[in-house]
Design a protein around this motif. Structure first.
Motif, short mmCIF file in Angstrom:
data_model
loop_
_atom_site.label_atom_id
_atom_site.label_comp_id
_atom_site.label_asym_id
_atom_site.label_seq_id
_atom_site.Cartn_x
_atom_site.Cartn_y
_atom_site.Cartn_z
N ASP A 111 0.94 -1.24 0.07
CA ASP A 111 0.14 -0.06 -0.07
C ASP A 111 0.89 1.38 -0.19
OD1 ASP A 111 -2.12 -1.80 0.10
OD2 ASP A 111 -2.71 -1.01 2.11
N ALA A 112 2.00 1.25 0.79
CA ALA A 112 3.05 2.49 0.67
C ALA A 112 3.63 2.66 -0.76
CB ALA A 112 4.07 2.08 1.72
N ILE A 113 3.48 1.81 -1.58
CA ILE A 113 4.41 2.07 -2.62
C ILE A 113 3.52 3.07 -3.55
CG2 ILE A 113 5.20 1.00 -4.93
CD1 ILE A 113 5.84 -1.54 -3.40
N ASP A 114 4.23 4.19 -4.22
CA ASP A 114 3.49 5.10 -5.12
C ASP A 114 2.97 4.42 -6.17
OD1 ASP A 114 2.98 6.87 -7.02
OD2 ASP A 114 4.42 8.24 -6.20
N ILE A 115 1.49 4.48 -6.55
CA ILE A 115 0.97 3.87 -7.45
C ILE A 115 1.55 4.07 -8.92
CG2 ILE A 115 -0.79 5.58 -7.73
CD1 ILE A 115 -2.72 3.41 -8.73
N THR A 116 2.22 5.34 -9.17
CA THR A 116 2.70 5.50 -10.48
C THR A 116 4.14 4.67 -10.58
OG1 THR A 116 4.02 7.48 -9.57
CG2 THR A 116 1.57 7.78 -10.10
N LYS A 117 4.47 4.13 -9.57
CA LYS A 117 5.81 3.36 -9.49
C LYS A 117 5.89 1.85 -9.16
CE LYS A 117 8.66 7.41 -8.31
NZ LYS A 117 9.80 7.91 -7.36
#
Length: 282
Positions: A111-117
């Protein structure tokens, strides 16, 4: 004999296409896609997979960074690493190698990972967008499977497909992607009854349970398409979930193990990294 869909050969072709795209983007943006992989612990299989990703990135002209931390790392410390990668504008793709130690909540990390990455396509928003049919980063293995199917122009519309395995990484997403292309999909699992009968009615069988000989010749109708996602080791040799030798003459198309879906997973990851880079650079 059915036609073998070689993921090994297809991945070579696609990786060369990716390399050429990276060259073009390098000229345009004066930068190349950068994938950061975080590995916790020293699991040999995970280490091998991370190294394979790194080699593939380098050959494609991309930058690869491996961040390796001990099993004792705290959840907070790992989340801080993810945050730093999110904030780093020179990093375009982030992948945290799973599984993680039991004291770390995998969902929190994903969940913490930037969705764009999110090159793995595991973030809840990417999963939701995929299920809604919206633009999304697709999980690497299902994406690779669809690429293999498309490479042979296999008709999906109106076909009956069965997915054996209901994982969030392969089973569920490949079911959604097949339905998106108008196949009628059934998901089977360890508690499914009459699996043989269900397989015999299927035009497409995707086996993704990690158990040798889950699909045998008497479960396959003539002309079926067989996609074997399983990777198992029996008597020191790699094999899939399907009895390849006895099925290959009945199938219209079949993927081997090794050399089938496996190579396409890392290839799809390269494509996802390239996609993230292009989005972030616009």
């Amino acid at each position: 004999m059915g036609e073998i869909i070689s993921g090994k050969e297809l991945s070579k072709q696609i990786r060369e296409e990716v390399r050429l795209q990276v060259e073009e983007l390098k000229c345009k943006y004066k930068a190349v896609p950068h994938l950061a992989v975080v590995l916790v612990g020293e699991d040999p299989a995970s280490q091998s997979y991370v190294k394979a990703k790194e080699r593939a990135c380098i050959k494609a002209g991309m930058k690869s960074t491996a961040i390796i931390k001990p099993l004792t790392i705290t959840e907070e410390a790992l989340l801080n690493i993810v945050k730093d990668l999110n904030d780093d504008t020179t990093v375009h793709g982030i992948l945290v190698q799973l599984p993680l130690p039991k004291h770390i909540d995998e969902n929190k990390v994903i969940d913490a990972i930037d969705i764009t990455k999110d090159v793995d396509g595991f973030h809840p928003l990417n999963v939701a967008y995929m299920h809604l049919g919206r633009d999304a980063i697709l999980p690497a293995t299902p994406k690779g499977i669809m690429t293999m199917i498309h490479s042979k122009n296999i008709e999906l519309k109106g076909k009956d497909a069965i997915i054996i395995g209901r994982s969030n990484i392969v089973g569920k997403p490949i079911a959604m992607l097949l339905m998106k292309e108008h196949a009628t999909v059934q998901i089977a699992h360890s508690r499914t009854v009459n699996l043989k009968e269900k397989c015999l009615r299927s035009d497409i069988i995707v086996a993704a349970v990690g158990r040798p000989n889950t699909v045998t010749s008497d479960m396959v109708k003539d002309g079926a398409v067989i996609i074997d996602v399983g990777v198992n080791r029996v008597d020191g040799k790699l094999c899939g979930d399907c009895d390849f030798e006895n099925i290959k003459d009945k199938a219209s198309y079949i993927t081997p193990v090794p050399g089938g879906v496996g190579p396409m997973t890392i290839t799809s990851l390269l494509q996802n990294t390239l996609e993230c880079f292009e989005r972030l650079m616009k």
